[in-house]
Design an enzyme around this catalytic site. Structure first.
Site, PDB file in Angstrom:
ATOM      1  CG  HIS A  98       3.099   0.074   0.868  1.00 38.79           C
ATOM      2  ND1 HIS A  98       3.865   1.039   0.254  1.00 38.79           N
ATOM      3  CD2 HIS A  98       2.770   0.565   2.083  1.00 38.79           C
ATOM      4  CE1 HIS A  98       4.008   2.058   1.078  1.00 38.79           C
ATOM      5  NE2 HIS A  98       3.344   1.810   2.203  1.00 38.79           N
ATOM      6  CG  ASP A 140       0.235   2.381   5.353  1.00 40.68           C
ATOM      7  OD1 ASP A 140       1.247   2.004   4.744  1.00 40.68           O
ATOM      8  OD2 ASP A 140      -0.121   3.569   5.412  1.00 40.68           O
ATOM      9  CG  HIS A 183       0.143   4.728   0.229  1.00 42.49           C
ATOM     10  ND1 HIS A 183      -0.715   3.975   1.006  1.00 42.49           N
ATOM     11  CD2 HIS A 183       1.295   4.837   0.927  1.00 42.49           C
ATOM     12  CE1 HIS A 183      -0.105   3.664   2.133  1.00 42.49           C
ATOM     13  NE2 HIS A 183       1.117   4.160   2.119  1.00 42.49           N
ATOM     14  NE  ARG A 205       8.906  12.172  -1.571  1.00 43.65           N
ATOM     15  CZ  ARG A 205       8.058  11.606  -0.735  1.00 43.65           C
ATOM     16  NH1 ARG A 205       8.501  11.035   0.370  1.00 43.65           N
ATOM     17  NH2 ARG A 205       6.761  11.607  -1.011  1.00 43.65           N
TER      18      ARG A 205
END
Ligand SMILES: *[C@@H]1O[C@H](CO)[C@@H](O)[C@H](O)[C@H]1NC(C)=O
Ligand SMILES: *[C@@H]1O[C@H](CO)[C@@H](O)[C@H](O)[C@H]1NC(C)=O
Ligand SMILES: *[C@@H]1O[C@H](CO)[C@@H](O)[C@H](O)[C@H]1NC(C)=O
Length: 695
Positions: free
Chosen positions: A583, A585, A655, A665
């Site tokens: 996507h 931002d 990204h 994570r």
């Protein structure tokens, strides 16, 4: 607007559905996203009839939900008539006092009950099903018609294939293949010119465009007829658009977790959002599929076209009425005042004086101005941003303080632009001078990034160039191992796993914002020291990024979030999805078109983004940059403690995050804006002293 409820309904009121399946018992109105998925699946199996049935039904169900919502809200508006005495209470409303308050809320309750029963009667009981934003976007882009045209063609429904193709193409005028299809259809025997219909055209816009084409051909009589219909349809559409705004409260990101306003603040917040949406109807109605920008000043210009059409048809009374109506919006318009004077002379001044502007427009303007006043009040009192979509608003509707501030901001922006311009000129001159004997200075131009990092421990591991893009940087050593562990612990303690909307079904997702962490710190649930660390660390990243990218204006936080994603061991087999889909931002990525649309629902005011990693003891979970196609990976970053990937939030940087296939994570995601009106709440409330972390 509001997609929270879906849709079970009995077939009684929709004749369309009585043809298929079981009619006698409860019929279920399937959510249109399920139908869309079914149709797409059938498409890949080449089952054309199933494509057609499901896609048509998806479009129908979507329209049904929309219409029912609008009609129920409109017909229930009469439940809040405050004029009459209330049964049981015996006091007139509005008035002041706790009994009158009860009367006020009684009206609200009755209206809610009216809307609920109306919707339940027509759509069945609400369920928790929520249509995803992705599917919403597909419908907005008219993707269903792309599938439909192919399927109709295969089953030899040529007229329908042509209409579907045309409907899709109107909204996607750059679609090369569909253009070829349409050219092909045009040459086929049996295809009629009237088959090329826009099945999603909105009446007011279709009539306006038709009127305009007659107008251009100087057929003023026909033009006027269509403009009149367009105006009628406009007000119908406007009512509907406004009713549809009365939907659910739209939380920004995940902040419902920390939302704790009182009764009147909650009502205010929601109502301001609704009013903002209602004001936006002027833009919505002036927009047409496939055109980037809405028509400017749409409603006033309809009356402009109309007055001229009537004048050319020698209908002076109507021309005067329309000119006066136009002047309600722009009272000082020189040309229109001249026109009016001329028409009045032709008709006779006395007769002209008795003609007044249209009542419906007077009311519309009055209502709109009142809305704007409330919105500006909300802006001044609570900082709820309002940008007026209309060009005709009188200047003094905006409070003087706001006007002065905006003027000052504009002047500052102009000054900064000028200063940057001068600076660039100086640098260019400098480079010119030094070019012959030194290539070093040229670096300043090719690499405007690379400002001071401010802390000794931090180092640049990769620049934009090494990351194969622009406005990108990879930093290491931003925080220590101890700090990583402390933040990771903070996340584990505060995690409200499961309470958040699911992302991929193969992972668990947990998150905490700075505000939430501070609150938990104050309550003693987590060490206040850890909450403070979270706050300070994010400030540190902001400072470093602003300096490294050499920004002239300060960055503000737009949103910050400590998130962990954990692989669910038993759900990793055959996994193909990403942990976080690709996507951008600050715009809506339309990867099929290699485009990014800078418009809501994207957070268009976000300017920079950064992710600070806390650990590396997991498998998968690499961060990737891609091209606008969301597929071609241009750079990959492996997370590790203390590492920051920082980048511009615009379309140069699509990204995503690859699947986390084992372990957990954790990272701090930070979004920044250059626009102070979008600063994150916690930062302005300032729970904590804003001292910086020591190097
Ligand atoms: C208000 O609207 C409801 C729902 O359509 C209708 O049943 C009712 O008769 C209306 N009441 C009045 C006073 O107009
Ligand atoms: C946080 O929780 C995860 C999963 O439960 C665990 O693997 C990890 O060690 C914890 N980390 C810390 C620092 O508490
Ligand atoms: C940048 O692109 C090159 C060539 O495709 C590739 O080898 C390299 O790994 C990329 N850089 C990163 C950080 O992924």
């Amino acid at each position: 607007m509001e997609l929270r409820y879906a849709l079970l309904f009995s077939c009684l009121i929709i004749p369309l559905c009585s043809s298929d399946t079981d009619v006698s018992s409860h019929f279920v109105l399937e959510p249109y996203d399920f139908l869309f998925d079914k149709a797409v699946e059938a498409y890949y199996k080449g089952d054309w009839l199933t494509v057609v049935l499901n896609m048509e039904k998806a479009l129908r169900n979507k329209a049904t939900v929309r219409n029912v919502k609008a009609q129920c809200r409109l017909s229930c508006a009469n439940q809040t008539a405050f004029g009459e005495r209330l049964s049981g209470l015996g006091v007139p409303i509005p008035g002041a006092g706790s009994v009158e308050d009860l009367g006020f809320f009684q009206k609200i309750l009755k209206r809610a009950d009216c809307v609920n029963s109306c919707e339940t009667e027509k759509l069945g009981y609400p369920t928790l099903h929520q249509v995803t934003a992705d599917v919403e976007l597909e419908f907005k882009k008219r993707t269903p018609y792309n599938y439909l045209q192919a399927a109709y063609f295969k089953i030899n429904k040529l007229d329908k294939a042509v209409a579907a193709a045309h409907t899709f193409f109107v909204a996607n005028p750059d679609h090369v293949e569909m253009k070829q299809n349409l050219d092909y259809y045009r040459m086929m025997a049996g295809v009629q010119p009237e088959d090329f219909k826009d099945l999603e055209a909105r009446p007011h816009m279709a009539e306006f465009l038709l009127g305009k084409s007659y107008y251009s051909d100087e057929s003023f009589g026909l033009g006027a007829d269509h403009f009149e219909v367009a105006i009628n349809e406009y007000f119908t559409a406007d009512k509907e658009c406004r009713a549809l705004c009365e939907g659910a409260y739209n939380y920004d990101g995940y902040n419902y977790m920390e939302y704790s306003a009182d009764l009147f603040q909650t009502m205010t917040d929601h109502y301001m959002q609704v009013l903002n949406c209602k004001q936006h109807c002027a833009v919505e109605l002036a927009s047409t599929a496939g055109k980037d920008k809405p028509f400017e000043d749409f409603l006033p210009s309809l009356f402009n076209y109309l007055q001229f059409s009537y004048y050319n048809s020698e209908k002076y009374e109507q021309a005067i009425e329309c000119a006066k109506t136009f002047l309600l919006f722009h009272p000082a318009d020189v040309v229109m005042n001249q026109n009016l004077a001329y028409y009045s002379v032709v008709l006779g001044e006395d007769k002209a004086a008795t003609i007044s502007a249209r009542q419906v427009v007077k009311q519309h303007i009055q209502q709109s101005l009142l809305e704007k006043e409330l919105l500006y009040f909300g802006y001044e009192a609570f900082g709820i941003t309002f940008v007026d979509p209309d060009t005709w608003t009188p200047e003094d509707v905006m409070p003087k303080k706001l006007r002065d501030k905006q003027k000052a901001d504009r002047e500052t922006a102009a000054r900064i632009t000028e200063e940057i311009g001068n600076l660039m000129k100086e640098i260019e001159t400098l480079v010119e001078e030094k070019k012959k004997d030194s290539s070093d200075i040229a670096m300043i131009i090719t690499q405007p990034e690379g400002g001071a990092l401010l802390y000794d421990d931090i180092k640049v591991t990769m620049t934009s160039k090494q990351l194969n893009g622009s406005q990108r940087v990879l930093l290491d050593g931003v925080i220590s191992d101890d700090e990583c562990r402390e933040l990771h612990r903070l996340s584990n303690v505060t995690a409200t796993a499961g309470a958040l909307p699911p992302h991929t079904p193969s992972e668990m997702f947990q998150g905490v914002t700075v505000l939430k962490a501070v609150k938990l710190g104050q309550e003693g649930t987590v060490p206040l020291k850890s909450a403070r660390l979270f706050f300070d660390v994010s400030e540190k990243v902001k400072k470093v990024l602003g300096s490294y990218f050499r920004l002239d204006a300060p960055l503000y936080f737009s949103y910050s979030h400590l998130v962990c994603r954990s692989a669910i061991d038993e759900k990793q087999e055959d996994r193909k999805d990403l942990s976080h889909p690709v996507h951008v931002d600050n715009c809506v990525l339309v990867s099929e078109l290699n485009k990014c649309l800078k418009e809501p629902p994207a957070y268009t005011y976000r300017d920079y983004s950064a992710i600070l990693y806390l650990n590396d003891d997991f498998e998968g979970g690499d961060f990737i940059f891609t091209e606008l196609d969301a597929k071609t990976v241009t750079a990959k970053v492996r997370p590790q403690c203390g590492r920051v990937v920082g980048f511009g939030a615009g379309q140069e940087n699509p990204h995503g995050v690859r699947a986390v296939t084992k372990g957990q994570r954790c990272a701090v995601a930070l979004w920044f804006t250059l626009d102070p009106t979008h600063e994150e709440k916690v930062r302005t409330i300032s729970f904590l002293p804003t001292a910086s972390v020591s190097g």
